[in-house]
Write a protein that holds these residues in place. Structure first.
Motif, PDB file in Angstrom:
ATOM      1  N   PHE A   1       0.685  -1.248  -0.001  1.00 33.80           N
ATOM      2  CA  PHE A   1      -0.079  -0.018  -0.040  1.00 33.80           C
ATOM      3  C   PHE A   1       0.819   1.169   0.044  1.00 33.80           C
ATOM      4  CE2 PHE A   1      -2.181   3.397   2.290  1.00 33.80           C
ATOM      5  CZ  PHE A   1      -3.328   3.618   1.689  1.00 33.80           C
ATOM      6  N   ALA A   2       1.946   1.296   1.051  1.00 33.27           N
ATOM      7  CA  ALA A   2       2.769   2.387   0.777  1.00 33.27           C
ATOM      8  C   ALA A   2       3.341   2.645  -0.721  1.00 33.27           C
ATOM      9  CB  ALA A   2       3.894   2.297   2.054  1.00 33.27           C
ATOM     10  N   ALA A   3       3.873   1.549  -1.139  1.00 32.76           N
ATOM     11  CA  ALA A   3       4.653   1.684  -2.381  1.00 32.76           C
ATOM     12  C   ALA A   3       3.713   2.540  -3.500  1.00 32.76           C
ATOM     13  CB  ALA A   3       4.967   0.404  -2.984  1.00 32.76           C
ATOM     14  N   ARG A   4       2.407   2.646  -3.287  1.00 31.13           N
ATOM     15  CA  ARG A   4       1.591   3.362  -4.105  1.00 31.13           C
ATOM     16  C   ARG A   4       2.255   4.676  -4.161  1.00 31.13           C
ATOM     17  NH1 ARG A   4      -4.883   2.534  -2.590  1.00 31.13           N
ATOM     18  NH2 ARG A   4      -5.024   0.130  -3.317  1.00 31.13           N
ATOM     19  N   GLY A   5       2.746   5.282  -3.206  1.00 30.41           N
ATOM     20  CA  GLY A   5       3.375   6.754  -3.428  1.00 30.41           C
ATOM     21  C   GLY A   5       4.385   6.604  -4.182  1.00 30.41           C
ATOM     22  N   ALA A   6       4.862   5.753  -4.610  1.00 30.92           N
ATOM     23  CA  ALA A   6       6.063   5.891  -5.766  1.00 30.92           C
ATOM     24  C   ALA A   6       5.410   5.113  -7.040  1.00 30.92           C
ATOM     25  CB  ALA A   6       6.968   5.310  -5.463  1.00 30.92           C
TER      26      ALA A   6
ATOM     27  N   ASN B   1       4.473   0.878  -6.950  1.00 32.93           N
ATOM     28  CA  ASN B   1       5.721   0.750  -7.623  1.00 32.93           C
ATOM     29  C   ASN B   1       6.551  -0.423  -6.948  1.00 32.93           C
ATOM     30  OD1 ASN B   1       8.431   0.817  -8.444  1.00 32.93           O
ATOM     31  ND2 ASN B   1       8.564   2.770  -8.417  1.00 32.93           N
ATOM     32  N   ASP B   2       6.581  -1.579  -7.470  1.00 31.50           N
ATOM     33  CA  ASP B   2       6.772  -2.838  -6.599  1.00 31.50           C
ATOM     34  C   ASP B   2       8.247  -2.774  -6.438  1.00 31.50           C
ATOM     35  OD1 ASP B   2       4.626  -4.217  -6.946  1.00 31.50           O
ATOM     36  OD2 ASP B   2       4.775  -5.333  -8.933  1.00 31.50           O
ATOM     37  N   SER B   3       9.050  -2.159  -7.200  1.00 29.45           N
ATOM     38  CA  SER B   3      10.379  -1.986  -7.015  1.00 29.45           C
ATOM     39  C   SER B   3      11.056  -1.145  -5.521  1.00 29.45           C
ATOM     40  CB  SER B   3      11.086  -1.214  -8.145  1.00 29.45           C
ATOM     41  OG  SER B   3      10.983   0.349  -8.012  1.00 29.45           O
ATOM     42  N   VAL B   4      10.080  -0.802  -4.906  1.00 29.58           N
ATOM     43  CA  VAL B   4      10.407   0.065  -3.663  1.00 29.58           C
ATOM     44  C   VAL B   4       9.901  -0.963  -2.479  1.00 29.58           C
ATOM     45  CG1 VAL B   4      10.380   2.143  -4.781  1.00 29.58           C
ATOM     46  CG2 VAL B   4       8.312   1.597  -3.682  1.00 29.58           C
ATOM     47  N   LYS B   5       9.090  -1.972  -2.836  1.00 30.75           N
ATOM     48  CA  LYS B   5       8.511  -2.778  -1.693  1.00 30.75           C
ATOM     49  C   LYS B   5       9.517  -3.299  -0.633  1.00 30.75           C
ATOM     50  CE  LYS B   5       4.389  -4.478  -4.118  1.00 30.75           C
ATOM     51  NZ  LYS B   5       3.703  -5.524  -4.666  1.00 30.75           N
ATOM     52  N   GLY B   6      10.637  -3.843  -1.016  1.00 26.65           N
ATOM     53  CA  GLY B   6      11.498  -4.387  -0.179  1.00 26.65           C
ATOM     54  C   GLY B   6      12.198  -3.211   0.702  1.00 26.65           C
ATOM     55  N   SER B   7      12.390  -2.000   0.050  1.00 28.74           N
ATOM     56  CA  SER B   7      12.969  -0.990   1.037  1.00 28.74           C
ATOM     57  C   SER B   7      12.148  -0.152   1.713  1.00 28.74           C
ATOM     58  CB  SER B   7      13.542  -0.037  -0.280  1.00 28.74           C
ATOM     59  OG  SER B   7      14.541  -0.334  -0.991  1.00 28.74           O
ATOM     60  N   VAL B   8      10.872  -0.299   1.544  1.00 30.58           N
ATOM     61  CA  VAL B   8       9.918   0.217   2.349  1.00 30.58           C
ATOM     62  C   VAL B   8       9.397  -0.746   3.593  1.00 30.58           C
ATOM     63  CG1 VAL B   8       7.399   0.678   2.540  1.00 30.58           C
ATOM     64  CG2 VAL B   8       8.638   1.288   0.457  1.00 30.58           C
ATOM     65  N   ASP B   9       9.663  -2.151   3.283  1.00 31.69           N
ATOM     66  CA  ASP B   9       9.615  -2.992   4.575  1.00 31.69           C
ATOM     67  C   ASP B   9      10.709  -2.857   5.221  1.00 31.69           C
ATOM     68  OD1 ASP B   9       8.285  -5.724   5.311  1.00 31.69           O
ATOM     69  OD2 ASP B   9      10.300  -6.174   5.023  1.00 31.69           O
TER      70      ASP B   9
ATOM     71  N   VAL C   1      15.981   6.638  -3.081  1.00 33.57           N
ATOM     72  CA  VAL C   1      15.632   7.385  -1.856  1.00 33.57           C
ATOM     73  C   VAL C   1      14.335   8.340  -2.013  1.00 33.57           C
ATOM     74  CG1 VAL C   1      16.444   9.081  -0.426  1.00 33.57           C
ATOM     75  CG2 VAL C   1      18.029   7.403  -1.194  1.00 33.57           C
ATOM     76  N   ASP C   2      14.309   9.018  -3.141  1.00 30.87           N
ATOM     77  CA  ASP C   2      12.904   9.751  -3.208  1.00 30.87           C
ATOM     78  C   ASP C   2      11.767   9.021  -3.224  1.00 30.87           C
ATOM     79  OD1 ASP C   2      14.727  12.211  -3.402  1.00 30.87           O
ATOM     80  OD2 ASP C   2      14.487  12.133  -5.600  1.00 30.87           O
ATOM     81  N   ASP C   3      11.744   7.801  -3.932  1.00 27.13           N
ATOM     82  CA  ASP C   3      10.586   6.732  -4.036  1.00 27.13           C
ATOM     83  C   ASP C   3      10.440   6.254  -2.700  1.00 27.13           C
ATOM     84  OD1 ASP C   3      10.114   7.246  -6.786  1.00 27.13           O
ATOM     85  OD2 ASP C   3      11.310   5.304  -7.303  1.00 27.13           O
ATOM     86  N   VAL C   4      11.320   5.928  -1.967  1.00 25.53           N
ATOM     87  CA  VAL C   4      10.983   5.496  -0.466  1.00 25.53           C
ATOM     88  C   VAL C   4      10.352   6.535   0.230  1.00 25.53           C
ATOM     89  CG1 VAL C   4      11.977   4.331   1.484  1.00 25.53           C
ATOM     90  CG2 VAL C   4      12.656   3.593  -0.739  1.00 25.53           C
ATOM     91  N   VAL C   5      10.836   7.745   0.329  1.00 28.37           N
ATOM     92  CA  VAL C   5      10.451   8.775   0.982  1.00 28.37           C
ATOM     93  C   VAL C   5       8.835   9.172   0.744  1.00 28.37           C
ATOM     94  CG1 VAL C   5      10.508  11.121   1.463  1.00 28.37           C
ATOM     95  CG2 VAL C   5      12.570   9.899   1.544  1.00 28.37           C
ATOM     96  N   ALA C   6       8.807   9.050  -0.624  1.00 29.04           N
ATOM     97  CA  ALA C   6       7.268   9.345  -1.129  1.00 29.04           C
ATOM     98  C   ALA C   6       6.307   8.257  -0.618  1.00 29.04           C
ATOM     99  CB  ALA C   6       7.093   9.501  -2.717  1.00 29.04           C
ATOM    100  N   SER C   7       6.701   6.937  -0.609  1.00 27.52           N
ATOM    101  CA  SER C   7       6.268   5.808  -0.012  1.00 27.52           C
ATOM    102  C   SER C   7       5.769   6.213   1.266  1.00 27.52           C
ATOM    103  CB  SER C   7       6.901   4.598  -0.483  1.00 27.52           C
ATOM    104  OG  SER C   7       7.096   4.374  -1.596  1.00 27.52           O
TER     105      SER C   7
END
Length: 392
Positions: free
Chosen positions: A276-281, A301-309, A352-358
């Motif tokens: 859900f958070a990865a929608r932000g990116a 954005n599936d590519s940021v899910k691991g970093s968000v987790d 980094v920007d994508d994770v912050v957005a998430s």
């Protein structure tokens, strides 16, 4: 609230409002106009809040009674008079909240009716509820709207009804009534916070009008600035009672209990929360909906899910560790710094920007009580900001 207070077994099926997405056809067959709530009791459909509450009162006579007995004609008349007052207050609130931002007449009209409510509560015999020492259907009729009035009028108008304990107010009886309601488990289960209400109401009502006096309170409620403007109101350490804007929910326990609740909610559904958070990116959904924070068709954005987790795990560690233990706090702080460095090394500033957005996307969509209670929500929002700060 009525179901909980009367201890009537029930099953809930969640249906969103139109401003949050399409309603299922199964619901529209029950309620063609799409309005909520709807209750089906022994095969009969009731589609108005008032009708549902009165049906519960009449169909379950062996459960706790929320209306005065029929033999007490005076209290029955009193209840009907108060219910008419509730409708008058509702109308005055709507007129001011959604009408011309420069109308002093609508403000005056609301204040006059609110004073009537204050007088009724202050003269209530034997207790802090509308009909005395026992909660009644009158209190449950007032509750959802008085709660929303406190949130929306301070946010949009700068008009404060509810105050922190010990603060002066023109509405002491209303504040005592809230204190009494908050001792009821039935009310605690449904109570929301100012942030959730103030983002939910405009799309439901077709918009709310702002007045300049509300701006500093709006910034506090949105997490932007404290009343004194020195820092973010969702930054650690959190100010008690949001600096005097919204009373804390002391009945939920202490700060440690709030953090544990937030961690439990995160860990219970962590995979879906990270997605859900990865929608932000990710990509916005189509069609768009009028609720600013709702995008049910968004693509993560599936590519940021691991970093968000990984960030959410560090956030959980920071919350679950006792802040009185400097070593534990430092461990969480160092872990978050390491995660931030790894994200930057692996994906550069873009990742980094994508994770912050998430993380910001998730922070802005923590709903009360849907996701957790206010103290836990405040802790999670603040710790998401803590993680964002480490990232940037």
């Amino acid at each position: 609230m009525t179901l909980e207070e009367k201890r009537i077994p029930y099953k809930i099926e969640k249906v969103n409002m139109r401003c949050y997405g399409e309603k299922p056809q199964s619901f529209l067959r029950l309620q063609p106009n799409g309005n909520i709530p709807v209750a089906v009791i022994d095969g009969t459909t009731y589609n108005q809040s008032n009708d549902i509450m009165y049906a519960l009162e009449s169909l379950f006579p062996t459960h706790k009674q929320l209306l005065p007995p029929s033999s007490d004609e005076e209290q029955r008349r009193k209840a009907q008079s108060l219910l008419r007052l509730e409708r008058t207050l509702f109308s005055a609130w709507m007129y001011w909240l959604t009408g011309s931002s420069s109308s002093s007449m609508s403000k005056g009209s609301f204040m006059n009716v609110l004073k009537e409510v204050e007088n009724e509560l202050s003269s209530s015999n034997g207790g802090d509820f509308f009909l005395g020492k026992d909660v009644s259907i009158v209190d449950f009729m007032f509750a959802p709207f008085l709660e929303r009035m406190c949130a929306s009028l301070v946010f949009f108008k700068g008009f404060q009804i509810r105050v922190a304990p010990g603060e002066k107010t023109d509405y002491p009886a209303v504040n005592k009534w809230f204190d009494a309601m908050e001792q009821l488990e039935s009310y605690q289960l449904t109570k929301s916070d100012y942030y959730t209400h103030c983002w939910d109401l405009p799309p439901q009502l077709g918009g709310c009008t702002y007045e300049k006096g509300g701006e500093p309170y709006e910034k506090v409620i949105n997490g932007e600035k404290t009343l004194d403007g020195t820092r973010g109101s969702w930054d650690l350490p959190l100010q008690p009672h949001s600096g005097g804007v919204e009373p804390d929910w002391d009945w939920c326990g202490d700060e440690s209990a709030a953090k544990r609740e937030a961690v439990e909610r995160l860990s219970f559904n962590y995979k879906n929360i990270a997605a859900f958070a990865a929608r932000g990116a990710g990509k916005k959904g189509f069609p768009p909906y009028s609720a600013a924070l709702s995008d049910p068709n968004a693509t993560p954005n599936d590519s940021v899910k691991g970093s968000v987790d990984a960030c959410l795990r560090a956030i959980s560690l920071a919350m679950i560790n006792d802040n009185d233990d400097d070593n534990e706090s430092n461990n969480a702080d160092e872990l978050m710094k390491e995660i931030a460095a790894m994200i930057k090394k692996d994906g550069g500033s873009g990742l980094v920007d994508d994770v912050v957005a998430s993380l910001a996307y998730l922070r802005d969509r923590v709903g009360v009580p849907r996701d957790m209670r206010l103290p836990a929500a405040r802790q999670l929002r603040a710790h998401l900001n803590w993680a964002i700060e480490k990232m940037i």
